[in-house]
Write a protein that holds these residues in place. Structure first.
Motif, short mmCIF file in Angstrom:
data_model
loop_
_atom_site.label_atom_id
_atom_site.label_comp_id
_atom_site.label_asym_id
_atom_site.label_seq_id
_atom_site.Cartn_x
_atom_site.Cartn_y
_atom_site.Cartn_z
N SER A 161 106.02 39.79 44.61
CA SER A 161 105.21 39.61 45.90
C SER A 161 106.23 39.94 46.93
O SER A 161 107.43 40.65 46.85
N VAL A 162 105.52 40.25 48.20
CA VAL A 162 106.10 40.55 49.61
C VAL A 162 107.63 39.87 49.66
O VAL A 162 108.36 40.21 50.51
N TYR A 163 107.54 38.56 48.98
CA TYR A 163 108.56 37.62 49.36
C TYR A 163 109.82 37.78 48.37
O TYR A 163 110.86 37.52 48.70
N GLY A 164 109.45 38.16 47.11
CA GLY A 164 110.58 38.46 46.07
C GLY A 164 110.27 38.65 44.76
O GLY A 164 108.91 38.82 44.51
N ALA A 165 110.89 38.61 43.90
CA ALA A 165 110.78 39.09 42.42
C ALA A 165 110.57 37.76 41.71
O ALA A 165 110.98 36.67 41.66
N THR A 166 109.59 37.74 40.73
CA THR A 166 109.11 36.71 39.63
C THR A 166 110.40 36.70 38.52
O THR A 166 111.06 37.95 38.46
N SER A 167 110.28 35.86 37.79
CA SER A 167 111.38 35.52 36.69
C SER A 167 110.60 36.29 35.52
O SER A 167 111.29 36.53 34.44
N SER A 168 109.33 36.48 35.67
CA SER A 168 108.65 37.00 34.35
C SER A 168 108.84 38.38 33.95
O SER A 168 109.49 39.34 34.68
N PRO A 169 108.51 38.92 32.86
CA PRO A 169 108.76 40.42 32.30
C PRO A 169 107.88 41.28 33.55
O PRO A 169 108.34 42.37 33.67
N LEU A 170 107.01 40.56 34.20
CA LEU A 170 106.10 41.40 35.12
C LEU A 170 107.04 41.71 36.45
O LEU A 170 106.44 42.30 37.38
N ALA A 171 108.38 41.23 36.41
CA ALA A 171 109.20 41.64 37.43
C ALA A 171 109.27 43.00 37.43
O ALA A 171 109.87 43.71 38.50
N LEU A 172 109.22 43.82 36.24
CA LEU A 172 109.25 45.38 36.16
C LEU A 172 110.49 45.75 36.70
O LEU A 172 110.49 47.11 37.62
N GLY A 173 111.77 45.29 36.52
CA GLY A 173 112.81 45.72 36.74
C GLY A 173 113.37 45.38 38.27
O GLY A 173 114.60 45.84 38.65
N ARG A 174 112.67 44.34 38.99
CA ARG A 174 113.22 43.95 40.33
C ARG A 174 113.75 42.54 40.34
O ARG A 174 114.01 42.02 41.32
N HIS A 201 109.13 29.82 38.72
CA HIS A 201 109.05 31.18 38.72
C HIS A 201 109.76 32.38 39.35
O HIS A 201 109.56 33.36 38.95
N ILE A 202 110.61 31.68 40.05
CA ILE A 202 111.38 32.73 41.11
C ILE A 202 112.48 33.44 40.06
O ILE A 202 113.37 32.73 39.38
N ALA A 203 112.97 34.66 40.45
CA ALA A 203 113.96 35.41 39.63
C ALA A 203 115.42 34.79 40.18
O ALA A 203 115.35 34.23 41.15
N THR A 223 109.02 22.57 40.38
CA THR A 223 107.95 21.60 39.80
C THR A 223 107.97 21.71 38.25
O THR A 223 107.50 20.73 37.76
N HIS A 224 107.86 22.61 37.71
CA HIS A 224 107.68 22.96 36.25
C HIS A 224 108.32 24.12 35.53
O HIS A 224 108.33 25.23 36.12
N THR A 225 109.25 23.48 34.64
CA THR A 225 110.26 24.51 34.09
C THR A 225 110.79 24.05 32.85
O THR A 225 110.45 22.71 32.54
N VAL A 230 118.90 24.15 26.89
CA VAL A 230 118.22 24.02 25.66
C VAL A 230 117.40 25.10 24.70
O VAL A 230 117.52 25.26 23.72
N LYS A 231 116.73 26.05 25.71
CA LYS A 231 116.19 27.26 25.12
C LYS A 231 116.40 28.38 26.09
O LYS A 231 115.84 28.27 27.20
N PRO A 232 117.33 29.26 25.82
CA PRO A 232 117.40 30.24 26.88
C PRO A 232 116.16 31.18 26.95
O PRO A 232 115.65 31.44 25.91
N HIS A 233 115.48 31.38 28.22
CA HIS A 233 114.33 32.24 28.23
C HIS A 233 114.09 32.44 29.80
O HIS A 233 114.60 31.42 30.51
N TRP A 234 113.63 33.52 29.95
CA TRP A 234 113.28 33.98 31.36
C TRP A 234 112.71 33.04 32.40
O TRP A 234 113.04 33.11 33.34
N ARG A 235 112.02 32.06 31.76
CA ARG A 235 111.17 31.06 32.48
C ARG A 235 111.98 30.01 32.77
O ARG A 235 111.82 29.25 33.85
#
Length: 345
Positions: A161-174, A201-203, A223-225, A230-235
């Motif tokens: 978003s205008v605020y910054g990048a997500t941690s998800s694969p939809l970050a698209l390299g950002r 959710h933030i990168a 709040t939710h993560t 325990v489990k290496p994961h982008w989330r």
């Protein structure tokens, strides 16, 4: 309370869950409400497939939840002005649902509200925004929110978003991009209004930028993560990120999406949730742990938690692991209530 109908937990777990406060930091039941017209005041017998229909107001109360952050999630594909209007519409809808609950549910703005509402025997509904870009076109930013109703804003969700990048694969390299100046301004507004800044959710790069700009006298929250230990994961959060939140007096809520939680060879039931709870407690202390299930957020919980029974099953599992009643009370609500009282007395 109908906890006695939830097998096969122990009598001790049922008794303790009925006696304590239990707060879920992230319920997404407004999503099926918006998609399917799901009535939160109606007791639903079954879910809407794997992803939705986990909870409604009656079943949340029956499960032992004395309060929760009920989230309004932003559709990022709407234009900015439409996102703001959609939020206002959904906020009005949520208020109407609460008003239609016959006082079983009441809105919570601050800790004093919480105490009064719980003394009256009602479930406390804290309004949250998932996806701060709902506020992008608000005329006065955070201050435009009616009646000071929102207690938390998740800065970004599953898209940039205008605020910054997500941690998800939809970050698209950002993911390595810094938090934007607009994102920093949003944090300052949230701090001024004493609204929780939620770093779910933030990168990682903008996570640390947010920690830096955030008012050090206020608790941060995730709040939710899950956790990478325990489990290496982008989330999931690293140990350093967990400590950064705990150092502000904030808490980290463990979610229920099994693909984020289950390690190779690990438990296939509630035990996978317990592993993440115990890791946070080991890394940053038991006072940093909370629960944020993400029920109804298009998640697939472990099979034994799909019926919305997470509170009592988690209490049961913690008792079996030798946790004290005091520490369980802290995890299930008191840790968050400490942070909430500090932020919004």
């Amino acid at each position: 309370m109908r906890l006695a109908k939830i097998p096969p937990v122990s009598a001790a777990a049922i008794a303790l869950t009925e006696d304590i406060e239990v707060i879920d930091l992230h319920l997404d039941s407004m999503i099926p409400r918006r998609i399917f017209g799901y009535d939160l005041n109606q007791r639903h017998r079954s879910g809407l497939g794997l992803f939705f229909g986990h909870l409604d107001f009656p079943r949340a109360i029956d499960s032992g939840l004395t309060g929760a952050m009920w989230s309004i999630t932003t559709n990022p594909f709407r234009p900015a002005s439409a996102r703001w209007q959609a939020f206002l519409n959904n906020l009005q809808d949520l208020k109407g649902l609460v008003e239609g609950s016959e006082n079983r549910v009441q809105l919570v703005r601050n800790h004093s509200d919480w105490v009064r509402i719980r003394n009256e025997g009602s479930h406390g509904c804290m309004v949250a925004i998932q996806g701060g870009n709902a506020l992008q076109d608000a005329p006065q930013g955070v201050r435009s929110i009616p009646e000071d109703l929102v207690t938390r804003v998740t800065l970004v969700h599953l898209t940039n978003s205008v605020y910054g990048a997500t941690s998800s694969p939809l970050a698209l390299g950002r993911r390595a991009m810094p938090l934007s100046s607009v994102g920093k301004s949003l944090i300052e507004q949230l701090n001024d209004s004493r609204v929780f800044v939620d770093l779910a959710h933030i990168a990682e790069r903008p996570f640390w930028d947010a920690v830096e700009v955030h008012d050090k006298s206020q608790p941060l929250i995730v709040t939710h993560t899950g956790v990478k230990g325990v489990k290496p994961h982008w989330r999931n959060l690293s140990d350093e990120q967990i400590r950064a939140v705990a150092d502000t007096g904030g808490v980290v809520g463990v979610m229920l999406q099994k693909s984020f939680l289950q390690r190779a060879g690990g438990p296939k039931d509630v035990g996978m949730v317990i592993e993440h709870i115990e890791h946070i407690a080991k890394v940053a202390g038991v006072h940093s742990v909370a629960l944020g299930t993400d029920y109804d957020g298009a998640i697939v919980p472990p099979a034994d938690l799909r019926d919305g029974s997470a509170p009592v099953r988690i209490v049961d599992a913690l008792l079996r692991r030798g946790w004290s009643e005091g520490d369980i009370r802290n995890v299930m609500a008191l840790n968050f209530l400490r942070s909430f009282k500090e932020l919004r007395p």
